[in-house]
Design an enzyme around this catalytic site. Structure first.
Site, PDB file in Angstrom:
ATOM      1  NE  ARG A 153      -4.237  -1.532   0.429  1.00  0.00           N
ATOM      2  CZ  ARG A 153      -4.365  -2.812   0.055  1.00  0.00           C
ATOM      3  NH1 ARG A 153      -3.396  -3.410  -0.605  1.00  0.00           N
ATOM      4  NH2 ARG A 153      -5.480  -3.469   0.333  1.00  0.00           N
ATOM      5  CB  SER A 195      -8.898  -1.002   4.364  1.00  0.00           C
ATOM      6  OG  SER A 195      -9.293  -2.294   3.982  1.00  0.00           O
ATOM      7  CD  GLU A 205      -5.889   1.130   2.410  1.00  0.00           C
ATOM      8  OE1 GLU A 205      -5.339   0.147   2.942  1.00  0.00           O
ATOM      9  OE2 GLU A 205      -6.818   1.021   1.597  1.00  0.00           O
TER      10      GLU A 205
HETATM   11  N1  EPU Z   1     -11.638 -10.010  10.735  1.00  0.00           N
HETATM   12  C1  EPU Z   1     -12.249 -10.027  11.961  1.00  0.00           C
HETATM   13  N2  EPU Z   1     -13.199  -9.066  12.222  1.00  0.00           N
HETATM   14  C2  EPU Z   1     -13.529  -8.117  11.338  1.00  0.00           C
HETATM   15  C3  EPU Z   1     -12.877  -8.084  10.087  1.00  0.00           C
HETATM   16  C4  EPU Z   1     -11.932  -9.049   9.802  1.00  0.00           C
HETATM   17  O1  EPU Z   1     -11.966 -10.870  12.802  1.00  0.00           O
HETATM   18  O2  EPU Z   1     -14.393  -7.274  11.649  1.00  0.00           O
HETATM   19  C5  EPU Z   1     -10.645 -11.060  10.424  1.00  0.00           C
HETATM   20  C6  EPU Z   1     -11.139 -11.953   9.284  1.00  0.00           C
HETATM   21  O3  EPU Z   1     -11.950 -12.997   9.769  1.00  0.00           O
HETATM   22  C7  EPU Z   1      -9.842 -12.445   8.682  1.00  0.00           C
HETATM   23  C8  EPU Z   1      -8.874 -11.286   8.910  1.00  0.00           C
HETATM   24  O4  EPU Z   1      -9.456 -10.472   9.920  1.00  0.00           O
HETATM   25  O5  EPU Z   1      -9.364 -13.557   9.372  1.00  0.00           O
HETATM   26  C9  EPU Z   1      -8.606 -10.471   7.656  1.00  0.00           C
HETATM   27  O6  EPU Z   1      -9.841  -9.891   7.189  1.00  0.00           O
HETATM   28  P1  EPU Z   1     -10.184  -9.790   5.641  1.00  0.00           P
HETATM   29  O7  EPU Z   1     -10.029 -11.136   4.998  1.00  0.00           O
HETATM   30  O8  EPU Z   1     -11.497  -9.108   5.517  1.00  0.00           O
HETATM   31  O9  EPU Z   1      -9.036  -8.910   5.021  1.00  0.00           O
HETATM   32  P2  EPU Z   1      -8.462  -7.512   5.461  1.00  0.00           P
HETATM   33  O10 EPU Z   1      -7.027  -7.715   5.786  1.00  0.00           O
HETATM   34  O11 EPU Z   1      -9.307  -6.822   6.467  1.00  0.00           O
HETATM   35  C10 EPU Z   1      -7.606  -6.811   3.074  1.00  0.00           C
HETATM   36  C11 EPU Z   1      -7.517  -5.481   2.382  1.00  0.00           C
HETATM   37  C12 EPU Z   1      -8.825  -5.168   1.671  1.00  0.00           C
HETATM   38  C13 EPU Z   1      -9.155  -6.289   0.683  1.00  0.00           C
HETATM   39  C14 EPU Z   1      -9.237  -7.612   1.459  1.00  0.00           C
HETATM   40  C15 EPU Z   1      -9.467  -8.790   0.540  1.00  0.00           C
HETATM   41  C16 EPU Z   1      -6.016  -4.061   3.708  1.00  0.00           C
HETATM   42  C17 EPU Z   1      -5.912  -2.946   4.704  1.00  0.00           C
HETATM   43  N3  EPU Z   1      -7.258  -4.428   3.361  1.00  0.00           N
HETATM   44  O12 EPU Z   1      -8.583  -6.662   4.099  1.00  0.00           O
HETATM   45  O13 EPU Z   1      -8.591  -3.979   0.931  1.00  0.00           O
HETATM   46  O14 EPU Z   1     -10.378  -6.031   0.014  1.00  0.00           O
HETATM   47  O15 EPU Z   1      -7.982  -7.829   2.159  1.00  0.00           O
HETATM   48  O16 EPU Z   1      -8.340  -9.088  -0.201  1.00  0.00           O
HETATM   49  O17 EPU Z   1      -4.975  -4.544   3.234  1.00  0.00           O
HETATM   50  C18 EPU Z   1      -8.869  -1.600   0.948  1.00  0.00           C
HETATM   51  O18 EPU Z   1      -7.638  -1.535   0.925  1.00  0.00           O
HETATM   52  O19 EPU Z   1      -9.594  -0.572   0.950  1.00  0.00           O
HETATM   53  C19 EPU Z   1      -9.497  -2.912   1.023  1.00  0.00           C
HETATM   54  C20 EPU Z   1     -10.803  -3.061   1.177  1.00  0.00           C
END
Ligand code: EPU
Length: 300
Positions: free
Chosen positions: A170, A219, A289
């Site tokens: 990012r 995010s 971000e």
């Molecule tokens: N989780 C929780 N509670 C929550 C949200 C998430 O426990 O309220 C846990 C999920 O169960 C999972 C882990 O956290 O085990 C990661 O969550 P998720 O798979 O939703 O991915 P993320 O890391 O939150 C990233 C990107 C997103 C992208 C998704 C899918 C970042 C900051 N965010 O989210 O990007 O869509 O992966 O690939 O890297 C963005 O940058 O705007 C964005 C939406």
């Protein structure tokens, strides 16, 4: 009369333009000056006339909160002329204003695979390069061959490769004055059906896990090394935490949702409150971000 006021007279720049409709949060006050430019020459003309002002180049506003007081400098938007797409052997080129989901769909129609993940990122190609946007295990850096970058104040133009941009999670080394105007990305030849199946799966996953259909900007925080900001915020029981009209989404804790009564300051304060709680409880300083533009109370 300053140089910008001359450009107002010439019709290239406007004063006091509302910006709320131009961000996904639909919040914030007007730009003191606003210009939608059709080509790089106009971009440089505006930037050089604005030597005394801050300039913010607006993409699709999907990662941006504009202050309730508005933006005191110049907002520049790359116009429709920057939305082109062109296919060559093994690559696709796109203007920086092209939306990433639209680029993904154009690629699918041309049986070009590898960029399906862009369907899940509702920003512009220029913004995507600038912040090395990504999702589902892929990021722009994996596919970028080069980006055309205009240093808008000096007028210098460069064709930069991922290594030149020091692309990391990012992040890139682009300064606010360096504007991405186009990008070329590698594609793989694949059947349209296979590409579209992968895109459908990404859209389905997002609907299941993220609060689509609400006012948000994706995010809020970058993920800290080895963990997830959403998981951390959720583990502290902060889902539903509210400041005025802004609240932590109950569906995904790294998405902050605005309601009809929200102000930009509410979003700013909620980000600060969550950041502080996470730091207190875990020692981790989450890095936003989300970008804030214009004045906010409590800025560091
Ligand atoms: N989780 C929780 N509670 C929550 C949200 C998430 O426990 O309220 C846990 C999920 O169960 C999972 C882990 O956290 O085990 C990661 O969550 P998720 O798979 O939703 O991915 P993320 O890391 O939150 C990233 C990107 C997103 C992208 C998704 C899918 C970042 C900051 N965010 O989210 O990007 O869509 O992966 O690939 O890297 C963005 O940058 O705007 C964005 C939406």
């Amino acid at each position: 009369m300053n140089l910008l006021d001359h450009l107002v007279g010439a019709g290239l720049v406007q004063r006091n333009v509302r910006l709320d409709a131009q961000t996904t949060y639909k919040l914030g006050g007007p730009a003191r000056y606003y210009a939608e430019v059709d080509d790089e020459e106009q971009l440089m003309t505006v930037a050089q006339a604005a030597a005394e002002h801050d300039i913010l180049v607006l993409g699709r506003g999907s990662n941006l909160v504009i202050s309730d007081q508005g933006y005191p400098g110049v907002i520049v938007k790359l116009g429709a002329e920057f939305s082109w797409v062109e296919f060559t052997e093994g690559e696709v080129g796109a203007g920086a204003a092209r939306s990433m989901p639209s680029l993904a769909r154009s690629c699918a129609r041309q049986e070009r695979g590898g960029l399906e993940f862009l369907v899940g990122i509702p920003g512009s190609v220029g913004g995507g390069v600038r912040m090395n946007a990504g999702c589902h295990g892929s990021e722009i850096a994996d596919r970028l061959t080069w980006a055309r970058v205009v240093e808008m104040r000096s007028g210098e133009v460069a064709e930069l490769k991922p290594d030149d941009l020091a692309m990391s999670y990012r992040d890139t080394n682009l300064s606010p004055d360096q504007v991405v105007t186009a990008a070329w990305l590698r594609t793989d030849r694949e059947p349209r059906r296979v590409i579209e199946d992968r895109m459908r799966e990404i859209v389905r996953w997002r609907r299941a896990h993220q609060p689509g259909g609400t006012l948000n900007a994706g995010s809020v925080f970058k993920n800290p090394p080895g963990d997830s900001a959403g998981r951390l915020i959720d583990s502290l029981g902060l889902k539903g935490l509210r400041v005025g009209g802004a609240s932590v989404s109950r569906k995904h804790a790294n998405f902050f949702v605005a309601d009809r009564h929200a102000t930009a300051q509410n979003v700013f304060d909620l980000v600060a409150a969550v950041r502080e709680r996470v730091a207190e409880e875990t020692g981790i300083r989450l890095e936003p971000e989300l970008q804030f533009a214009g004045p906010f109370r409590g800025e560091e």
